[in-house]
Scaffold this active site. Structure first.
Site, short mmCIF file in Angstrom:
data_model
loop_
_atom_site.label_atom_id
_atom_site.label_comp_id
_atom_site.label_asym_id
_atom_site.label_seq_id
_atom_site.Cartn_x
_atom_site.Cartn_y
_atom_site.Cartn_z
N GLY A 5 -11.77 27.17 16.90
CA GLY A 5 -10.69 27.86 17.74
C GLY A 5 -10.89 29.02 18.55
O GLY A 5 -12.22 29.03 18.75
N SER B 197 -9.00 39.54 7.96
CA SER B 197 -7.97 40.12 9.00
C SER B 197 -7.49 41.64 8.64
O SER B 197 -7.74 41.94 7.22
CB SER B 197 -6.60 39.05 8.90
OG SER B 197 -5.68 39.62 9.64
N TYR C 30 -0.70 34.89 3.82
CA TYR C 30 -1.65 35.08 4.59
C TYR C 30 -2.41 36.38 4.14
O TYR C 30 -3.60 36.32 4.00
CB TYR C 30 -1.22 35.23 5.92
CG TYR C 30 -2.09 35.26 7.09
CD1 TYR C 30 -2.88 34.56 7.30
CD2 TYR C 30 -2.58 36.78 7.79
CE1 TYR C 30 -3.85 34.29 8.41
CE2 TYR C 30 -3.66 36.73 8.52
CZ TYR C 30 -4.28 35.63 8.93
OH TYR C 30 -5.25 35.87 10.05
N1 LIG Z 1 -6.19 35.22 16.24
C1 LIG Z 1 -6.08 36.48 15.69
O1 LIG Z 1 -5.34 37.32 16.17
C2 LIG Z 1 -6.73 36.62 14.27
C3 LIG Z 1 -6.77 37.72 13.75
C4 LIG Z 1 -7.26 37.95 12.50
C5 LIG Z 1 -7.91 37.17 11.79
N2 LIG Z 1 -7.90 35.65 12.33
C6 LIG Z 1 -8.54 34.76 11.55
O2 LIG Z 1 -9.30 34.23 12.25
C7 LIG Z 1 -9.81 32.75 12.09
C8 LIG Z 1 -9.71 31.98 13.08
O3 LIG Z 1 -8.46 31.91 13.69
P1 LIG Z 1 -8.29 31.80 15.23
O4 LIG Z 1 -7.43 32.77 16.03
O5 LIG Z 1 -9.69 31.33 15.87
O6 LIG Z 1 -7.36 30.64 15.18
P2 LIG Z 1 -7.20 29.20 15.88
O7 LIG Z 1 -5.80 28.46 15.66
O8 LIG Z 1 -7.36 29.37 17.22
O9 LIG Z 1 -8.21 28.43 15.28
C9 LIG Z 1 -8.25 27.70 13.77
C10 LIG Z 1 -9.16 26.40 14.12
O10 LIG Z 1 -9.20 26.04 12.59
C11 LIG Z 1 -8.99 24.57 12.83
N3 LIG Z 1 -8.45 23.96 11.48
C12 LIG Z 1 -7.39 24.02 11.11
N4 LIG Z 1 -7.03 23.33 9.79
C13 LIG Z 1 -8.21 22.77 9.95
C14 LIG Z 1 -8.93 22.02 8.71
N5 LIG Z 1 -8.02 21.51 7.76
N6 LIG Z 1 -9.99 21.43 8.89
C15 LIG Z 1 -10.95 21.94 9.97
N7 LIG Z 1 -10.54 22.54 10.99
C16 LIG Z 1 -9.31 23.19 10.76
C17 LIG Z 1 -8.16 24.24 14.06
O11 LIG Z 1 -8.17 23.16 14.50
C18 LIG Z 1 -8.61 25.71 14.91
O12 LIG Z 1 -9.62 24.97 15.73
C19 LIG Z 1 -8.63 32.73 10.93
O13 LIG Z 1 -9.31 32.65 9.71
C20 LIG Z 1 -7.79 33.55 11.10
O14 LIG Z 1 -6.83 33.96 10.06
C21 LIG Z 1 -7.38 35.82 13.54
#
Ligand SMILES: NC(=O)c1ccc[n+]([C@@H]2O[C@H](COP(=O)([O-])OP(=O)(O)OC[C@H]3O[C@@H](n4cnc5c(N)ncnc54)[C@H](O)[C@@H]3O)[C@@H](O)[C@H]2O)c1
Length: 262
Positions: free
Chosen positions: A26, A154, A167
């Protein structure tokens, strides 16, 4: 003594040819895979969504680094699948010397409105997969005497955001998992750290940010007065994944424009 501009500056991060396993294609995992490949790493990239995998493979090619990104399509929600994914990565790129866990989901509801499945699903995806994958990759890294692990936590692992109970619990748990693995594997040359982003615009956050002025309100809570971009998280991941971060372990590095300061 090291002199800037001397020979050591070429491939300063020493990621060239390093086998890496990135789980999550992602916003944050994808940007990190592209960054690692741009530094020459051979990245096995796992996601359940084949279109996202293809997009990251394309982006890495366009970025023009010497590394590669090899896609693995898999839903990682079981210990067996996590172990199978690690086996497949070893087959594709070799024993991982770098590992990134960047999969997670949020359910934004008050505790009193949450169902049993909300709790169980988030625990499994955000925390159990980190444990299963970390354990399996850890076995290989400890045996090899070298490794760099990074988990995406996070700011919610520290701050008590309303409507974030499962979360926040998974991210707080992840921080402690990181610290214990770091302690157990430090003598084996394996570092284990977390990066803890504030709000970064990705598919995870886009819908929420698009609603009722949330983007502006949330940016207003950040001392830097803006949200982050995925590349800023990828830069921190790339550093922690590198040889340059060999004496840093068990840390949670906030990439948040100062959000947790206030
Ligand atoms: N974006 C933010 O603001 C933010 C902030 C703090 C922490 N995070 C953390 O960063 C990490 C990534 O988040 P992101 O923003 O890139 O999210 P995103 O939704 O863009 O990407 C998450 C990815 O995980 C994949 N995924 C979901 N379920 C799955 C499964 N069962 N098997 C395999 N793949 C799976 C999805 O297809 C997606 O590509 C997460 O742990 C999130 O909690 C994000």
């Amino acid at each position: 003594m090291r002199i800037a501009g001397g020979g050591h500056m070429r491939d300063w991060l020493a990621l060239h040819d390093r086998p890496a396993l990135v789980v999550g294609a992602g916003g944050l995992g994808g940007a990190s895979a592209v960054s690692l490949a741009a530094q020459g790493a051979r990245v096995a990239l796992v996601d359940v969504d084949e279109r996202r995998l293809e997009a990251v493979v394309r982006a890495a090619k366009e970025a023009g680094g010497e590394g590669t990104v090899e896609p693995i399509a898999c839903d990682i929600r079981s210990a067996e699948r996590c172990r199978a994914v690690v086996d497949e990565a070893v087959r594709l790129v070799g024993t991982p010397q770098v590992f990134l866990h960047a999969v997670g989901r949020n359910v934004r509801r008050p505790v009193l409105d949450l169902g049993d499945a909300d709790w169980a699903d988030l625990l499994e995806l955000n925390l159990s997969t980190a444990y299963w994958l970390g354990q399996q990759v850890g076995r290989l890294m400890v045996a090899a005497g070298y490794g760099r692990m990074v988990f995406v936590s996070s700011v919610s692992g520290l701050l008590a955001h309303a409507d974030h109970a499962p979360y926040a619990a998974t991210k707080g748990g992840l921080n402690q998992l990181v610290r214990v693995m770091a302690r157990e594997w430090a003598a084996s040359g394996v570092t284990v750290n977390a990066v803890a982003p504030g709000y970064i615009e990705t598919d995870l956050t886009k819908d929420h940010l698009d609603r009722n002025g949330n983007r502006e309100t949330l940016a207003g809570l950040v001392p830097a007065r803006r949200l982050g971009v995925p590349e800023e998280v990828a830069d921190a991941v790339t550093f922690l994944a590198s040889d340059r971060a060999g004496f840093i372990t068990g840390q949670v590095l906030y990439v948040d424009g100062g959000r947790v300061l206030v």
